[in-house]
Write a protein that holds these residues in place. Structure first.
Motif, PDB file in Angstrom:
ATOM      1  N   VAL A 408       0.829  -1.033   0.129  1.00 39.06           N
ATOM      2  CA  VAL A 408       0.117  -0.013  -0.128  1.00 39.06           C
ATOM      3  C   VAL A 408       0.973   1.271  -0.117  1.00 39.06           C
ATOM      4  N   LEU A 409       1.696   1.287   0.733  1.00 35.73           N
ATOM      5  CA  LEU A 409       2.972   2.508   0.842  1.00 35.73           C
ATOM      6  C   LEU A 409       3.494   2.582  -0.410  1.00 35.73           C
ATOM      7  N   GLY A 410       3.782   1.554  -0.991  1.00 34.24           N
ATOM      8  CA  GLY A 410       4.365   1.495  -2.488  1.00 34.24           C
ATOM      9  C   GLY A 410       3.599   2.311  -3.399  1.00 34.24           C
ATOM     10  N   ILE A 411       2.307   1.864  -3.220  1.00 31.68           N
ATOM     11  CA  ILE A 411       1.323   2.553  -4.359  1.00 31.68           C
ATOM     12  C   ILE A 411       1.227   4.001  -4.077  1.00 31.68           C
ATOM     13  N   PHE A 412       1.115   4.335  -2.771  1.00 29.48           N
ATOM     14  CA  PHE A 412       1.197   5.572  -2.309  1.00 29.48           C
ATOM     15  C   PHE A 412       2.267   6.724  -2.960  1.00 29.48           C
ATOM     16  N   PHE A 413       3.380   5.749  -2.794  1.00 31.43           N
ATOM     17  CA  PHE A 413       4.655   6.399  -3.016  1.00 31.43           C
ATOM     18  C   PHE A 413       4.857   6.621  -4.691  1.00 31.43           C
ATOM     19  N   PHE A 414       4.561   5.952  -5.280  1.00 31.92           N
ATOM     20  CA  PHE A 414       4.447   5.939  -6.860  1.00 31.92           C
ATOM     21  C   PHE A 414       3.326   7.137  -7.060  1.00 31.92           C
ATOM     22  N   THR A 415       2.317   7.029  -6.494  1.00 34.51           N
ATOM     23  CA  THR A 415       1.217   8.027  -6.922  1.00 34.51           C
ATOM     24  C   THR A 415       1.813   9.482  -6.477  1.00 34.51           C
ATOM     25  N   ALA A 416       2.334   9.514  -5.268  1.00 34.07           N
ATOM     26  CA  ALA A 416       2.604  11.022  -4.748  1.00 34.07           C
ATOM     27  C   ALA A 416       3.969  11.316  -5.123  1.00 34.07           C
ATOM     28  N   ALA A 417       5.013  10.509  -5.084  1.00 32.99           N
ATOM     29  CA  ALA A 417       6.529  10.758  -5.262  1.00 32.99           C
ATOM     30  C   ALA A 417       7.098  10.607  -6.665  1.00 32.99           C
ATOM     31  N   VAL A 418       6.259  10.092  -7.662  1.00 36.14           N
ATOM     32  CA  VAL A 418       6.572   9.809  -9.118  1.00 36.14           C
ATOM     33  C   VAL A 418       5.588  10.500 -10.172  1.00 36.14           C
ATOM     34  N   LEU A 419       4.122  10.048  -9.982  1.00 33.81           N
ATOM     35  CA  LEU A 419       3.199  10.408 -10.890  1.00 33.81           C
ATOM     36  C   LEU A 419       2.866  11.783 -10.741  1.00 33.81           C
ATOM     37  N   ALA A 420       2.575  12.257  -9.440  1.00 31.12           N
ATOM     38  CA  ALA A 420       2.123  13.631  -9.163  1.00 31.12           C
ATOM     39  C   ALA A 420       3.192  14.578  -9.710  1.00 31.12           C
ATOM     40  N   PRO A 421       4.866  14.306  -9.146  1.00 36.00           N
ATOM     41  CA  PRO A 421       5.831  15.419  -9.647  1.00 36.00           C
ATOM     42  C   PRO A 421       5.872  15.579 -11.004  1.00 36.00           C
ATOM     43  N   VAL A 422       5.750  14.353 -11.708  1.00 29.53           N
ATOM     44  CA  VAL A 422       5.873  14.558 -13.224  1.00 29.53           C
ATOM     45  C   VAL A 422       4.720  15.388 -13.879  1.00 29.53           C
ATOM     46  N   PHE A 423       3.402  14.849 -13.294  1.00 24.53           N
ATOM     47  CA  PHE A 423       2.185  15.379 -14.021  1.00 24.53           C
ATOM     48  C   PHE A 423       2.108  17.003 -13.459  1.00 24.53           C
ATOM     49  N   ASN A 494       7.435  15.252  -1.311  1.00 30.23           N
ATOM     50  CA  ASN A 494       6.291  14.330  -1.283  1.00 30.23           C
ATOM     51  C   ASN A 494       7.102  13.131  -0.542  1.00 30.23           C
ATOM     52  N   SER A 495       8.173  12.519  -1.053  1.00 25.81           N
ATOM     53  CA  SER A 495       8.616  11.446  -0.258  1.00 25.81           C
ATOM     54  C   SER A 495       8.915  11.624   1.112  1.00 25.81           C
ATOM     55  N   GLY A 496       9.575  12.894   1.467  1.00 25.13           N
ATOM     56  CA  GLY A 496       9.663  13.111   2.851  1.00 25.13           C
ATOM     57  C   GLY A 496       8.473  13.091   3.669  1.00 25.13           C
ATOM     58  N   THR A 497       7.365  13.730   3.210  1.00 23.34           N
ATOM     59  CA  THR A 497       6.003  13.635   3.896  1.00 23.34           C
ATOM     60  C   THR A 497       5.612  12.354   3.868  1.00 23.34           C
ATOM     61  N   LEU A 498       5.638  11.333   2.861  1.00 20.93           N
ATOM     62  CA  LEU A 498       5.142  10.022   3.027  1.00 20.93           C
ATOM     63  C   LEU A 498       6.019   9.050   4.205  1.00 20.93           C
ATOM     64  N   LEU A 499       7.288   9.502   4.146  1.00 22.08           N
ATOM     65  CA  LEU A 499       8.101   8.812   5.175  1.00 22.08           C
ATOM     66  C   LEU A 499       7.755   9.001   6.317  1.00 22.08           C
ATOM     67  N   SER A 500       7.526  10.432   6.744  1.00 23.09           N
ATOM     68  CA  SER A 500       7.208  10.755   8.140  1.00 23.09           C
ATOM     69  C   SER A 500       5.808  10.317   8.405  1.00 23.09           C
ATOM     70  N   LEU A 501       4.712  10.370   7.394  1.00 22.26           N
ATOM     71  CA  LEU A 501       3.545   9.583   7.663  1.00 22.26           C
ATOM     72  C   LEU A 501       3.741   8.198   8.217  1.00 22.26           C
ATOM     73  N   PHE A 502       4.390   7.431   7.411  1.00 21.84           N
ATOM     74  CA  PHE A 502       4.634   6.056   7.575  1.00 21.84           C
ATOM     75  C   PHE A 502       5.243   5.539   8.877  1.00 21.84           C
ATOM     76  N   ILE A 503       6.123   6.599   9.338  1.00 19.54           N
ATOM     77  CA  ILE A 503       6.740   6.416  10.764  1.00 19.54           C
ATOM     78  C   ILE A 503       5.894   6.751  11.776  1.00 19.54           C
ATOM     79  N   LEU A 504       4.991   7.815  11.739  1.00 19.06           N
ATOM     80  CA  LEU A 504       4.128   8.083  12.643  1.00 19.06           C
ATOM     81  C   LEU A 504       2.613   7.269  12.601  1.00 19.06           C
ATOM     82  N   GLY A 505       2.499   6.604  11.619  1.00 16.76           N
ATOM     83  CA  GLY A 505       1.562   5.713  11.429  1.00 16.76           C
ATOM     84  C   GLY A 505       1.927   4.559  12.430  1.00 16.76           C
ATOM     85  N   GLY A 506       2.870   4.085  12.628  1.00 19.93           N
ATOM     86  CA  GLY A 506       3.338   3.013  13.579  1.00 19.93           C
ATOM     87  C   GLY A 506       3.167   3.191  14.944  1.00 19.93           C
ATOM     88  N   SER A 507       2.843   4.555  15.385  1.00 16.27           N
ATOM     89  CA  SER A 507       2.768   4.939  16.936  1.00 16.27           C
ATOM     90  C   SER A 507       1.179   4.552  17.251  1.00 16.27           C
TER      91      SER A 507
END
Length: 507
Positions: A408-423, A494-507
């Motif tokens: 799931v995180l990989g899908i979000f990462f591709f959307t937010a950190a690859v697809l969104a920046p390009v488009f 966007n990658s930094g944001t997703l990484l922070s969310l993933f770390i926080l989500g485990g709390s």
């Protein structure tokens, strides 16, 4: 005729666009949820007792990262969250009452939103009660749990009953341990189990050696989890502090260089050089409306409405694929319209949509990211005081925060950190910004394109920080004349944001 059609499509697109933007005024920000997650991490890390050796790296981390009274800070944060969510629920209930009295009003959708947020409020209040009890506010904690008893669902009432029984010396339900283990997490679970074991005579305090297997297992779990929380806090704070510090120094250096020699300064590179734009405002208008606003505001909602998609019942995996599919569709349509709209103007003049993979692009992207860190964080803090927890947030943030699945995180990462920046970089920096320089100076074109970029995200509370981020993206692109630079910056952010969310989500 073409202009009439464009005008009609613009008006049709603006109606839901403005409604969404205005509607976000009444929606809560995800920032409150993020702050609670970080509070949970701080509470977990504060429990670590050390290994008896002074000066260890964990002890150093604990001293550097934790405030002197984490429980008091956590209590204040939870009280703020409860107040914000209570105010939001009151507004929703007023809207529900208005719909119930309206001739054609349908209160069902807003009832679902109320139920969802009431559940969130109940869960926060359960934790708040434990914090209040830890701070010797026993009366308040009992009142808080009684509120959950009045408004909660059966499972929430069950945990509230257990906690009330533990505080009032009432008979403890036989399934108390199972309820605590299933309903509470992290520091709050430890508090509930500690109180239970103390009532059962199994434990005097967490500092003493346990005399039962369950208690011993709890101590082992607390020790390991609190150490992990320290590491997570270090990861969350190291990048903003280190990167932000370098960004501040970089900003000072660039400004000094510009002040001492404006003509030769890095910031002066291409500062006034406009793009050679062979089309007029009508083509720009066409790309934005037909390629972006009309598909996202009209076509996509209609298609999704027709498809038999049970959105409320989708799993997190299903929602991740939904976000990827819908964003991919919008990006494909937008890039297709852009390609067709510029077909008659090819070959395009030099510097249009330039993608040069070189070391300079990496430096511009990385430097822009480091400068963006302190600026956007500072603006976000001011912005938070302005909106006080309201104004909406990107729904992807909440989804990513809930995700602990790597796929799931990989899908979000591709959307937010690859697809969104390009488009988004192709549309807002690659096309819109240069097109605006036909009529405006480069600096004003950066401001206007950044403003539209921020508004297009449809959350009023995000307009100011996204405008600052968009301005830095525009500055990087206008100076480097390399679209890859702004794409790298956007992807890093966007990658930094997703990484922070993933770390926080485990709390």
């Amino acid at each position: 005729m073409k202009r009439i059609i464009l005008a009609l499509l613009t008006v049709i697109s603006l109606v839901p666009f403005l409604l969404s933007l205005v509607g976000s005024l009444e929606e809560p920000q995800v920032q409150s949820q993020l702050q609670l997650s970080q509070t949970n991490l701080l509470l977990q890390a504060s429990v670590w007792q050390g290994d008896g050796a002074s000066g260890t790296w964990r002890e150093t981390l604990q001293t550097a990262l934790l405030e002197s009274q984490p429980q008091q800070g956590g209590l204040k944060q939870y009280e703020i969250a409860v107040q914000e969510l209570t105010d939001y629920l009151d507004r929703l209930k007023n809207q529900q009452a208005a719909l119930e009295t309206a001739p054609n009003g349908d209160p069902a959708p807003i009832q679902a939103v109320i139920a969802k947020n009431q559940k969130t409020l109940n869960q926060i209040q359960i934790n708040l009660g434990l914090l209040q009890y830890a701070e010797n506010q026993t009366k308040k904690s009992l009142d808080t749990w009684q509120s959950v008893m009045s408004n909660g669902e059966p499972n929430e009432q069950e945990i509230a009953t257990v906690l009330i029984a533990l505080q009032q010396a009432e008979p403890i339900p036989s399934n108390a341990e199972a309820v605590i283990n299933s309903q509470l997490k992290g520091w709050f679970r430890w508090q509930g189990l500690t109180q239970l074991y103390r009532r059962q005579g199994n434990l005097e305090s967490l500092e003493q050696v346990c005399d039962t297997p369950a208690c011993g297992a709890l101590q082992t779990e607390v020790e390991k989890a609190s150490q992990r929380a320290l590491v997570k806090l270090a990861l969350l704070n190291s990048l903003p502090l280190l990167g932000g510090g370098i960004g501040v120094l970089l900003m000072i250096g660039l400004l000094l260089q510009w002040a001492l020699g404006r003509e030769k300064a890095i910031l002066a590179t291409n500062a006034k050089t406009r793009w050679d734009t062979p089309w007029n405002w009508e083509t720009t208008w066409q790309v934005l409306v037909v390629g972006f606003f009309f598909p996202s505001q009209i076509v996509l909602p209609l298609v999704v409405g027709v498809l038999p998609l049970p959105m409320a019942d989708l799993s997190l995996m299903g929602k991740a694929f939904y976000v990827l599919a819908t964003y991919g569709a919008i990006a494909s349509v937008g890039l297709g319209v852009l390609f067709l709209s510029l077909k008659n103007f090819r070959p395009l003049p030099q510097d249009w949509f330039t993608l040069r993979p070189n070391f300079g692009a990496i430096l511009w992207g990385l430097g822009g990211y480091l400068v963006a860190l302190p600026l956007v964080v500072l603006v976000s803090l001011v912005n938070q005081e302005i909106w006080q927890g309201q104004g909406g947030s990107n729904p992807l943030l909440s989804l990513a925060l809930d995700s602990q699945n790597w796929l799931v995180l990989g899908i979000f990462f591709f959307t937010a950190a690859v697809l969104a920046p390009v488009f988004e970089e192709i549309i807002f920096r690659g096309f819109l910004l240069p097109a605006l320089t036909r009529y405006f100076p480069v600096s004003l074109a950066i401001i206007l394109s950044s403003l539209l970029f921020a508004i297009a995200h449809l959350n009023v509370s995000e307009i100011l920080p996204l405008f600052v981020l968009g301005s830095i993206l525009g500055l990087v692109y206008s100076r480097s004349r390399n679209l890859l630079s702004s794409m790298i910056l956007h992807s890093l952010w966007n990658s930094g944001t997703l990484l922070s969310l993933f770390i926080l989500g485990g709390s």
